[in-house]
Write a protein that holds these residues in place. Structure first.
Motif, PDB file in Angstrom:
ATOM      1  N   PRO A  67      35.891  46.154  34.829  1.00 31.89           N
ATOM      2  CA  PRO A  67      35.633  45.447  34.202  1.00 31.89           C
ATOM      3  C   PRO A  67      36.490  44.154  34.037  1.00 31.89           C
ATOM      4  O   PRO A  67      35.155  42.689  33.110  1.00 31.89           O
ATOM      5  N   PHE A  68      37.203  44.412  34.459  1.00 31.06           N
ATOM      6  CA  PHE A  68      38.209  42.591  35.182  1.00 31.06           C
ATOM      7  C   PHE A  68      37.111  41.975  35.733  1.00 31.06           C
ATOM      8  O   PHE A  68      36.522  40.915  35.823  1.00 31.06           O
ATOM      9  N   LEU A  69      36.819  41.948  37.040  1.00 25.28           N
ATOM     10  CA  LEU A  69      35.400  41.585  37.868  1.00 25.28           C
ATOM     11  C   LEU A  69      34.363  41.441  37.814  1.00 25.28           C
ATOM     12  O   LEU A  69      33.474  40.594  37.511  1.00 25.28           O
ATOM     13  N   ARG A  70      34.070  42.731  36.230  1.00 24.05           N
ATOM     14  CA  ARG A  70      32.165  42.515  35.926  1.00 24.05           C
ATOM     15  C   ARG A  70      32.059  41.039  35.287  1.00 24.05           C
ATOM     16  O   ARG A  70      30.959  40.267  35.932  1.00 24.05           O
ATOM     17  N   GLY A  71      32.661  41.022  34.245  1.00 20.85           N
ATOM     18  CA  GLY A  71      32.733  39.460  33.687  1.00 20.85           C
ATOM     19  C   GLY A  71      32.743  38.152  34.685  1.00 20.85           C
ATOM     20  O   GLY A  71      32.774  36.736  34.409  1.00 20.85           O
ATOM     21  N   ARG A  72      33.195  38.464  35.639  1.00 23.73           N
ATOM     22  CA  ARG A  72      33.697  37.252  37.028  1.00 23.73           C
ATOM     23  C   ARG A  72      33.117  37.121  37.964  1.00 23.73           C
ATOM     24  O   ARG A  72      33.019  36.396  39.002  1.00 23.73           O
ATOM     25  N   LEU A  73      31.432  38.467  38.490  1.00 21.69           N
ATOM     26  CA  LEU A  73      30.760  38.217  38.918  1.00 21.69           C
ATOM     27  C   LEU A  73      29.251  37.811  38.970  1.00 21.69           C
ATOM     28  O   LEU A  73      27.729  38.677  38.661  1.00 21.69           O
ATOM     29  N   GLY A  74      29.055  36.632  38.674  1.00 19.56           N
ATOM     30  CA  GLY A  74      28.320  35.653  37.984  1.00 19.56           C
ATOM     31  C   GLY A  74      27.406  35.746  39.548  1.00 19.56           C
ATOM     32  O   GLY A  74      28.333  35.576  40.213  1.00 19.56           O
ATOM     33  N   PRO A  75      26.558  35.313  39.226  1.00 17.40           N
ATOM     34  CA  PRO A  75      25.597  34.383  40.412  1.00 17.40           C
ATOM     35  C   PRO A  75      26.792  32.818  41.568  1.00 17.40           C
ATOM     36  O   PRO A  75      26.055  33.044  42.674  1.00 17.40           O
ATOM     37  N   ASP A  76      27.636  31.853  40.379  1.00 21.00           N
ATOM     38  CA  ASP A  76      28.283  31.474  40.970  1.00 21.00           C
ATOM     39  C   ASP A  76      29.389  32.167  41.176  1.00 21.00           C
ATOM     40  O   ASP A  76      29.775  31.139  42.527  1.00 21.00           O
ATOM     41  N   ALA A  77      29.721  32.883  41.353  1.00 18.24           N
ATOM     42  CA  ALA A  77      30.429  33.305  42.591  1.00 18.24           C
ATOM     43  C   ALA A  77      30.036  34.882  43.379  1.00 18.24           C
ATOM     44  O   ALA A  77      30.566  35.224  44.692  1.00 18.24           O
ATOM     45  N   LEU A  78      28.757  34.303  43.890  1.00 19.16           N
ATOM     46  CA  LEU A  78      27.645  34.486  45.502  1.00 19.16           C
ATOM     47  C   LEU A  78      27.931  33.763  46.849  1.00 19.16           C
ATOM     48  O   LEU A  78      28.017  32.795  46.184  1.00 19.16           O
ATOM     49  N   GLY A  79      28.969  33.984  47.599  1.00 21.24           N
ATOM     50  CA  GLY A  79      29.062  33.474  48.789  1.00 21.24           C
ATOM     51  C   GLY A  79      28.812  34.697  49.695  1.00 21.24           C
ATOM     52  O   GLY A  79      27.966  35.425  49.691  1.00 21.24           O
ATOM     53  N   TYR A  80      29.015  34.102  51.745  1.00 18.37           N
ATOM     54  CA  TYR A  80      28.789  34.217  52.328  1.00 18.37           C
ATOM     55  C   TYR A  80      30.017  34.086  53.338  1.00 18.37           C
ATOM     56  O   TYR A  80      31.127  33.157  53.284  1.00 18.37           O
ATOM     57  N   THR A  81      30.239  35.241  53.973  1.00 17.96           N
ATOM     58  CA  THR A  81      30.897  35.116  55.117  1.00 17.96           C
ATOM     59  C   THR A  81      30.913  34.197  56.357  1.00 17.96           C
ATOM     60  O   THR A  81      29.831  34.086  56.175  1.00 17.96           O
ATOM     61  N   ALA A 350      22.342  41.144  53.724  1.00 19.87           N
ATOM     62  CA  ALA A 350      22.435  40.970  52.831  1.00 19.87           C
ATOM     63  C   ALA A 350      23.848  41.388  52.499  1.00 19.87           C
ATOM     64  O   ALA A 350      24.903  40.467  51.635  1.00 19.87           O
ATOM     65  N   ALA A 351      23.982  43.291  53.025  1.00 20.71           N
ATOM     66  CA  ALA A 351      25.047  43.812  51.903  1.00 20.71           C
ATOM     67  C   ALA A 351      26.318  43.442  53.147  1.00 20.71           C
ATOM     68  O   ALA A 351      27.308  43.878  52.357  1.00 20.71           O
ATOM     69  N   GLU A 352      26.062  42.949  54.100  1.00 18.32           N
ATOM     70  CA  GLU A 352      27.168  43.263  54.917  1.00 18.32           C
ATOM     71  C   GLU A 352      27.580  41.547  54.792  1.00 18.32           C
ATOM     72  O   GLU A 352      28.949  40.949  54.762  1.00 18.32           O
ATOM     73  N   ILE A 353      26.681  41.035  55.025  1.00 15.86           N
ATOM     74  CA  ILE A 353      26.792  39.119  54.848  1.00 15.86           C
ATOM     75  C   ILE A 353      27.587  38.238  52.792  1.00 15.86           C
ATOM     76  O   ILE A 353      28.342  37.541  53.518  1.00 15.86           O
ATOM     77  N   GLU A 354      26.908  39.368  52.105  1.00 22.10           N
ATOM     78  CA  GLU A 354      27.174  38.788  50.370  1.00 22.10           C
ATOM     79  C   GLU A 354      28.704  38.798  50.172  1.00 22.10           C
ATOM     80  O   GLU A 354      29.313  40.551  50.443  1.00 22.10           O
ATOM     81  N   ILE A 355      29.537  37.867  49.598  1.00 21.67           N
ATOM     82  CA  ILE A 355      31.333  37.697  49.451  1.00 21.67           C
ATOM     83  C   ILE A 355      30.874  37.865  48.008  1.00 21.67           C
ATOM     84  O   ILE A 355      30.915  35.974  47.563  1.00 21.67           O
ATOM     85  N   PRO A 356      32.037  38.409  47.530  1.00 24.53           N
ATOM     86  CA  PRO A 356      32.078  37.470  45.614  1.00 24.53           C
ATOM     87  C   PRO A 356      33.212  36.048  46.364  1.00 24.53           C
ATOM     88  O   PRO A 356      34.208  36.346  47.058  1.00 24.53           O
ATOM     89  N   ILE A 357      33.024  34.839  45.772  1.00 21.22           N
ATOM     90  CA  ILE A 357      34.067  33.959  45.862  1.00 21.22           C
ATOM     91  C   ILE A 357      33.877  33.494  44.494  1.00 21.22           C
ATOM     92  O   ILE A 357      33.746  33.089  43.284  1.00 21.22           O
ATOM     93  N   ILE A 358      35.451  34.563  43.771  1.00 23.45           N
ATOM     94  CA  ILE A 358      36.035  34.515  42.630  1.00 23.45           C
ATOM     95  C   ILE A 358      37.237  33.587  42.221  1.00 23.45           C
ATOM     96  O   ILE A 358      38.154  33.958  42.677  1.00 23.45           O
ATOM     97  N   SER A 359      37.276  33.053  41.061  1.00 25.47           N
ATOM     98  CA  SER A 359      38.599  31.525  40.649  1.00 25.47           C
ATOM     99  C   SER A 359      38.689  31.890  39.684  1.00 25.47           C
ATOM    100  O   SER A 359      37.592  31.400  38.148  1.00 25.47           O
ATOM    101  N   GLU A 360      39.748  31.374  39.147  1.00 28.21           N
ATOM    102  CA  GLU A 360      40.510  31.895  37.533  1.00 28.21           C
ATOM    103  C   GLU A 360      41.537  30.479  37.514  1.00 28.21           C
ATOM    104  O   GLU A 360      42.103  31.329  38.095  1.00 28.21           O
ATOM    105  N   LEU A 361      41.846  30.064  36.652  1.00 27.99           N
ATOM    106  CA  LEU A 361      42.676  29.041  36.254  1.00 27.99           C
ATOM    107  C   LEU A 361      43.680  29.834  35.306  1.00 27.99           C
ATOM    108  O   LEU A 361      43.182  30.207  34.013  1.00 27.99           O
ATOM    109  N   VAL A 362      44.388  30.519  35.593  1.00 29.14           N
ATOM    110  CA  VAL A 362      45.271  31.285  34.558  1.00 29.14           C
ATOM    111  C   VAL A 362      45.945  30.687  33.967  1.00 29.14           C
ATOM    112  O   VAL A 362      45.901  29.684  34.088  1.00 29.14           O
TER     113      VAL A 362
END
Length: 362
Positions: A67-81, A350-362
């Motif tokens: 529930p916490f990460l789900r709302g922050r996992l949009g397309p903009d959170a997709l990055g590559y390792t 893609a299953a190995e290379i794609e990583i989340p890049i999630i940022s939030e200003l608290v």
């Protein structure tokens, strides 16, 4: 996320990369003077959380459990390792801002002076981490003290010395106490903090990321991250990412390279079962491997490799990237434990290379 998580990611320039993250965030809090390429918001402090093995594909497939990460996992959170998609390479890219071809952290293991060198432990080569990985870390380049929160076993380890130079480690025995320590430090004025958690990756290796054990650990991590975000002081930048994703393999997808005669002419084998390094004096070795492996792998020469230009003595003359969920196993090189892993990574899917890049200003 692509429609086929087993498809190769061959253009790694289309998404933010793991080595862009730290420099951009440090610029956002005024700790570094480089560019903020990822446009992180300005903040007073920054907390980096890297969860080993928490790939974007896997998070997306388990959205109902986070529930916490789900709302922050949009397309903009997709990055590559980086390539290879493995811990030693990726964490060092994260903390130095450099490709593995620059850090020489090009796999789980490499061949050095005729011996296999483990780039996680540097076992038997305890004098080598700082010389092998000589690129300065971000932590060494900034003036602010950096706290690293991790398990006691990481204190003074080979990878810590190679990738985390410039930090002061605060040891914590479990995830919840790691969160407590991070909150205490940041509330006490620590400007830059890095927290690392590896258990999800360990569970994935032993049970697979599709297992109930992996999902339970992910739920625990999601709750811990929610707790962290709630307790951090105002104007703290929280950055959550991972070093790689994972694919689950099966016993019949373990290709015995020795049984098929592929070790003829190979003087040493480095890398790992998803991303092999071939050391050889035979210029036809790569062609022979490609012919026998066929659609199971992509075989590249060192002169034309997605890993970049690295010396032959570091990563061999040829590189073997396994496709789908195949692994290349040599029973005389790889331990029984390595051959039995369910969850694996290191290659270019893609299953190995794609990583989340999630940022939030608290």
């Amino acid at each position: 996320m692509g429609d086929n998580p087993h498809s190769f990611v061959t253009d790694l320039t289309k998404r933010p990369r793991i080595f862009d993250i730290m420099g951009s965030a440090l610029a956002a809090v005024g700790a570094a003077h480089g560019p903020n390429n990822l446009d992180f918001p300005k903040a007073r402090q920054v907390v980096f959380v890297l969860v080993d093995g928490m790939g974007y594909n896997q998070l997306s497939a388990r959205r109902g459990h986070i529930p916490f990460l789900r709302g922050r996992l949009g397309p903009d959170a997709l990055g590559y390792t980086c390539a290879p998609s493995t811990t030693a390479a990726a964490i060092t890219s994260f903390t130095t801002g450099q490709e593995p071809s620059r850090t020489k952290m090009v796999g789980y293991e490499v061949v050095h002076a005729g011996e296999r060198l483990n780039l996680i432990t540097f076992a038997g080569h305890e004098d080598l981490p700082e010389r092998w990985q000589s690129q300065p870390t971000w932590f060494e380049r900034i003036h602010d003290p950096v706290a690293f929160v991790g398990l006691p076993k990481y204190a003074g380890s080979g990878l810590t010395r190679a990738a985390l130079r410039g930090t002061t480690q605060v040891c914590a025995p479990d995830l919840e106490s790691s969160i407590d320590a991070a909150v205490t430090l940041v509330r006490g004025g620590t400007k830059v903090l890095y927290l690392y958690w590896a258990k999800l990756d360990h569970i994935g290796h032993h049970y697979g990321w599709k297992s109930s054990q992996w999902t339970s650990e992910l739920e625990r991590i999601d709750a811990a991250l929610a707790d962290l975000a709630r307790r951090l002081p105002t104007s703290t930048l929280l950055v959550i990412t991972a070093d790689h994703g994972m694919v689950d393999t099966q016993s019949w997808k373990r290709f015995d390279v020795r049984a098929h005669g592929l070790m003829d002419g190979v003087t040493a084998l480095g890398g790992e079962p998803r991303a092999l390094h071939l050391h050889t004096n035979d210029p036809e070795c790569g062609r022979r491997w490609q012919q026998i492996l066929g659609e199971r792998a992509l075989v590249e020469s060192n002169e034309n490799s997605l890993l970049g230009q690295v010396p032959d003595q570091v990563a061999g003359q040829f590189r073997v990237w396994m496709r789908e969920n195949w692994v290349g196993i040599d029973p005389l090189t790889h331990s029984p434990g390595a051959r039995a892993l369910v969850g694996v990574h290191g290659s270019l899917t893609a299953a190995e290379i794609e990583i989340p890049i999630i940022s939030e200003l608290v």
